[in-house]
Every structure is written in C-alpha cells, then in structure tokens.
Design an enzyme around this catalytic site. Structure first.
Site, PDB file in Angstrom:
ATOM      1  N   ALA A 167       0.721  -1.144   0.047  1.00 16.94           N
ATOM      2  CA  ALA A 167       0.055   0.064  -0.087  1.00 16.94           C
ATOM      3  C   ALA A 167       0.940   1.201  -0.078  1.00 16.94           C
ATOM      4  CB  ALA A 167      -0.874  -0.076   1.259  1.00 16.94           C
ATOM      5  N   GLU A 211      -0.522  -9.637  -1.569  1.00 20.17           N
ATOM      6  CA  GLU A 211      -2.002  -9.767  -1.465  1.00 20.17           C
ATOM      7  C   GLU A 211      -2.532  -9.524  -2.871  1.00 20.17           C
ATOM      8  OE1 GLU A 211      -2.882  -6.856   1.975  1.00 20.17           O
ATOM      9  OE2 GLU A 211      -3.475  -8.710   2.994  1.00 20.17           O
ATOM     10  N   GLU A 250       3.205  -5.522   7.093  1.00 17.22           N
ATOM     11  CA  GLU A 250       2.271  -4.652   7.977  1.00 17.22           C
ATOM     12  C   GLU A 250       2.744  -4.723   9.260  1.00 17.22           C
ATOM     13  OE1 GLU A 250       1.490  -6.998   5.639  1.00 17.22           O
ATOM     14  OE2 GLU A 250       0.221  -6.208   4.369  1.00 17.22           O
TER      15      GLU A 250
HETATM   16  N1  COA Z   1       4.433   3.257   0.139  1.00 16.32           N
HETATM   17  C1  COA Z   1       4.915   4.726  -0.327  1.00 16.32           C
HETATM   18  N2  COA Z   1       6.189   4.828  -0.823  1.00 16.32           N
HETATM   19  C2  COA Z   1       6.938   3.838  -0.789  1.00 16.32           C
HETATM   20  C3  COA Z   1       6.587   2.610  -0.527  1.00 16.32           C
HETATM   21  C4  COA Z   1       5.294   2.428  -0.072  1.00 16.32           C
HETATM   22  N3  COA Z   1       4.963   1.348   0.364  1.00 16.32           N
HETATM   23  N4  COA Z   1       7.827   1.624  -0.950  1.00 16.32           N
HETATM   24  C5  COA Z   1       8.562   2.250  -1.330  1.00 16.32           C
HETATM   25  N5  COA Z   1       8.206   3.723  -1.448  1.00 16.32           N
HETATM   26  C6  COA Z   1       8.930   4.896  -1.830  1.00 16.32           C
HETATM   27  C7  COA Z   1       9.965   5.203  -0.843  1.00 16.32           C
HETATM   28  O1  COA Z   1       9.444   5.864   0.170  1.00 16.32           O
HETATM   29  C8  COA Z   1      10.827   5.909  -1.997  1.00 16.32           C
HETATM   30  O2  COA Z   1      10.373   7.190  -2.248  1.00 16.32           O
HETATM   31  P1  COA Z   1      11.523   8.409  -2.123  1.00 16.32           P
HETATM   32  O3  COA Z   1      12.345   8.272  -3.373  1.00 16.32           O
HETATM   33  O4  COA Z   1      10.504   9.620  -2.603  1.00 16.32           O
HETATM   34  O5  COA Z   1      11.993   8.772  -0.949  1.00 16.32           O
HETATM   35  C9  COA Z   1      10.759   5.139  -3.035  1.00 16.32           C
HETATM   36  O6  COA Z   1       9.588   4.321  -2.931  1.00 16.32           O
HETATM   37  C10 COA Z   1      11.941   3.984  -3.087  1.00 16.32           C
HETATM   38  O7  COA Z   1      11.915   3.246  -2.086  1.00 16.32           O
HETATM   39  P2  COA Z   1      13.322   3.190  -1.136  1.00 16.32           P
HETATM   40  O8  COA Z   1      12.703   2.749   0.407  1.00 16.32           O
HETATM   41  O9  COA Z   1      14.225   4.148  -1.214  1.00 16.32           O
HETATM   42  O10 COA Z   1      13.866   1.860  -1.640  1.00 16.32           O
HETATM   43  P3  COA Z   1      14.897   0.928  -1.026  1.00 16.32           P
HETATM   44  O11 COA Z   1      15.384  -0.183  -2.103  1.00 16.32           O
HETATM   45  O12 COA Z   1      15.572   1.392  -0.023  1.00 16.32           O
HETATM   46  O13 COA Z   1      13.805  -0.154  -0.205  1.00 16.32           O
HETATM   47  C11 COA Z   1      11.798  -1.351   0.028  1.00 16.32           C
HETATM   48  C12 COA Z   1      12.923  -0.925  -0.890  1.00 16.32           C
HETATM   49  C13 COA Z   1      10.848  -2.095  -0.687  1.00 16.32           C
HETATM   50  C14 COA Z   1      12.317  -2.523   1.233  1.00 16.32           C
HETATM   51  C15 COA Z   1      11.369  -0.433   0.934  1.00 16.32           C
HETATM   52  O14 COA Z   1      10.863   0.719   0.245  1.00 16.32           O
HETATM   53  C16 COA Z   1      10.156  -0.561   1.871  1.00 16.32           C
HETATM   54  O15 COA Z   1      10.359  -1.307   2.818  1.00 16.32           O
HETATM   55  N6  COA Z   1       8.994  -0.019   1.456  1.00 16.32           N
HETATM   56  C17 COA Z   1       7.899  -0.296   2.038  1.00 16.32           C
HETATM   57  C18 COA Z   1       7.303  -1.603   2.385  1.00 16.32           C
HETATM   58  C19 COA Z   1       6.086  -2.077   2.935  1.00 16.32           C
HETATM   59  O16 COA Z   1       5.938  -1.898   4.430  1.00 16.32           O
HETATM   60  N7  COA Z   1       5.052  -2.284   2.327  1.00 16.32           N
HETATM   61  C20 COA Z   1       3.528  -2.593   3.034  1.00 16.32           C
HETATM   62  C21 COA Z   1       2.930  -1.325   3.353  1.00 16.32           C
HETATM   63  S1  COA Z   1       1.425  -1.847   4.377  1.00 16.32           S
END
Ligand code: COA
Length: 260
Positions: free
Chosen positions: A67, A114, A134
C-alpha cells in the site's frame, strides 16, 4: 482502452497486460491505482478479444511494494474498510472470469503480495522478494493476506511471514508454493507471456468454469466442491467450444475456440 494515470494497459494478441506504473514509488498501491485497476478489469471483462490478463509492475525493482504508506496518515477505519469491500481491485481480480497471472518482477510486499495472491498463477523473477511487512507498521494484512497466504502455503509458513514481517527470496517462495516458476529477470516477460498465450488458446468458457471450480475448492468442503464441479462440467457440454474441441481432436487438427 481508456487512458489511465497510474496504470498502463496493453493488448498483445489475446493477452492483456496491466502494468502498475509508479516505479519511483515502487509501484505502491494508492487510491488511484485501486480505482483504475477496477476500471481496467471492467473493460477487459467486456472485451471478448482478451482471454488472459497479466498484471506486473513498471521498472526492474518492484512488482508492488505494498500500500502507498503516505496515504495512511489520513486513513480512517472507515476508509480502510471501504478499500477492501466488494468492488476492490483485489476482489475484482478474484472474481474476474478470465485467468489472471501475476508477473512478479521484484519486491512483492504487503498489498502487493495480497494482490498476487488474488491472481490465479504467480510467476517471479529471481530478484523478487516477498513479504507481509504490515506488522512493522503496527498494523496487519487487510487485503486477504491472512486468508489467501495461509491457504496457499500453510498456517505455519504464513504465520511466520505475517508475524515477523520478514521477506523471503524467490527460491523460498518457489519451495513454499507461493509462486509456480522463477526465471531470470531478463526472461520473465517472455516466459510469462508464453504461458499466458498458451492458456489464451484454450476454450474461454471452460477456462472460466475451471477457474470458478478450482477457487471453490478452498471455500467449501469436498462434497459441495464435487457437486459444484459436476454442475460446471455439465455446462461445458452445452457449448459450441466443446463440439469444436472434440471435432478438432477427431479430425487431428488444432481447435479454434470462440468462447461460445
Ligand atoms: N508506500 C509509499 N512509498 C513507498 C513504498 C510504499 N509502500 N515503498 C517504497 N516507497 C517509496 C520510498 O518512500 C521511496 O520514495 P522517495 O524516493 O520519494 O523517498 C521510493 O519508493 C524508493 O524506495 P526506497 O525505500 O528508497 O527503496 P529501497 O531499495 O531502499 O527499499 C523497500 C525498498 C521495498 C525495502 C522499502 O521501500 C520498503 O520497505 N517499502 C515499504 C514496504 C512496506 O512496508 N509495504 C507494506 C505497506 S502496508
């Protein structure tokens, strides 16, 4: 097809490809993606030239990283409940009458996992990572994760993924049965589209009824499932495609199914 803001929809012969197109945000699912996904599936449902749908993410890093967490700040219990009610993107995939394949090209997290679970078949690239993170945000799955993941990979494995929020890699996902195949990223599209095209040549009504019957297996007991299957099987015998399939076999030629 309509023009969309956050998804791309492309047709290749009998296969439609929906691409979640927010690579700078790792294709995370915001309200626009949810609404456009539902609208695109409505269009593809009505398009008889489309026999199979593939869903993927733009870029080479993420399928869908869950999300859009930036929308959580304003989220309320009511808005979050509404998101996953009857007309949600995920439920639209679940009840979509044609086969839907998730082509998982990177991070497949939270709502992304999901969404993949709502699809009928999952194919992943070697760099894919799967998780239900989550719990790390102080919340839990809301788009079917606790149910569909448990049904697919079993309670113990699902419980560990959901309670730890840890990611698993593609070989582990393959060994769990979470995905059907894993390919190098460079081969993912070719292999997935080959599978989609193969399925797209089958009889559309038989595909639809088969999907319904298989999905019913996890939602009923064996006796109800067997009764449902035989009813759906009987319906196949009312179709022109059944006559074509049988005639083609006897005449030693390839069938030409029309979906009638
Ligand atoms: N929602 C909103 N933005 C997200 C996102 C999410 N679920 N996942 C990644 N992004 C955004 C980051 O904020 C970042 O944006 P920015 O460049 O404007 O700061 C961009 O996508 C790139 O992500 P980044 O975190 O810099 O990449 P990374 O390679 O360091 O890490 C992940 C990758 C997937 C491990 C990490 O982005 C992450 O943990 N994301 C969230 C996953 C999550 O919890 N999803 C479940 C939500 S209920």
């Amino acid at each position: 097809m309509s023009n969309y803001q956050s998804i791309l929809v492309e047709k290749r012969d009998k296969v439609a490809i929906i691409t979640i197109n927010r690579p700078d945000k790792l294709n995370s699912l915001n309200k626009t993606v949810h609404a456009e996904g539902v609208a695109a599936l409505d269009e593809l449902r009505a398009d008889d030239s489309v026999r199979v749908v593939v869903i993927t993410g733009a870029g080479e890093k993420a399928f869908i990283a869950g999300a859009d967490i930036s929308e959580f700040a304003d989220a309320t219990p009511v808005s979050q409940r509404d998101l996953f009610q009857q007309r949600s993107f995920f439920n639209s995939i679940d009840v979509f009458p044609k086969p839907v394949i998730a082509m998982i090209n990177g991070f497949c997290l939270g709502g992304g996992n999901e969404l993949a679970l709502a699809c009928d078949i999952r194919i992943a690239s070697e760099n894919a990572r799967f998780g239900q993170p989550e719990i790390n945000l102080g919340i839990m799955c809301g788009g079917g994760g606790t149910q569909r993941l448990t049904q697919l990979i079993g309670e113990g494995r699902a419980m560990e993924m959901i309670l730890t929020g840890d990611m698993i890699d593609a070989p582990t996902a393959l060994s769990f049965g979470l995905v059907n195949h894993v390919y190098p990223l460079a081969e993912l599209a070719e292999k997935t589209l080959a599978l989609a095209s193969k399925i797209a040549e089958k009889a559309p009504i038989a595909l639809q009824l088969s999907k319904e019957a298989v999905k019913f297996a996890s939602r009923s007991n064996l006796d109800e499932g067997l009764r449902r299957e035989v009813d759906l099987f009987a319906i196949c015998f009312s179709t022109e495609d059944k006559a074509e399939g049988v005639a083609a076999f006897l005449e030693k030629r390839k069938p030409d199914f029309k979906g009638k």
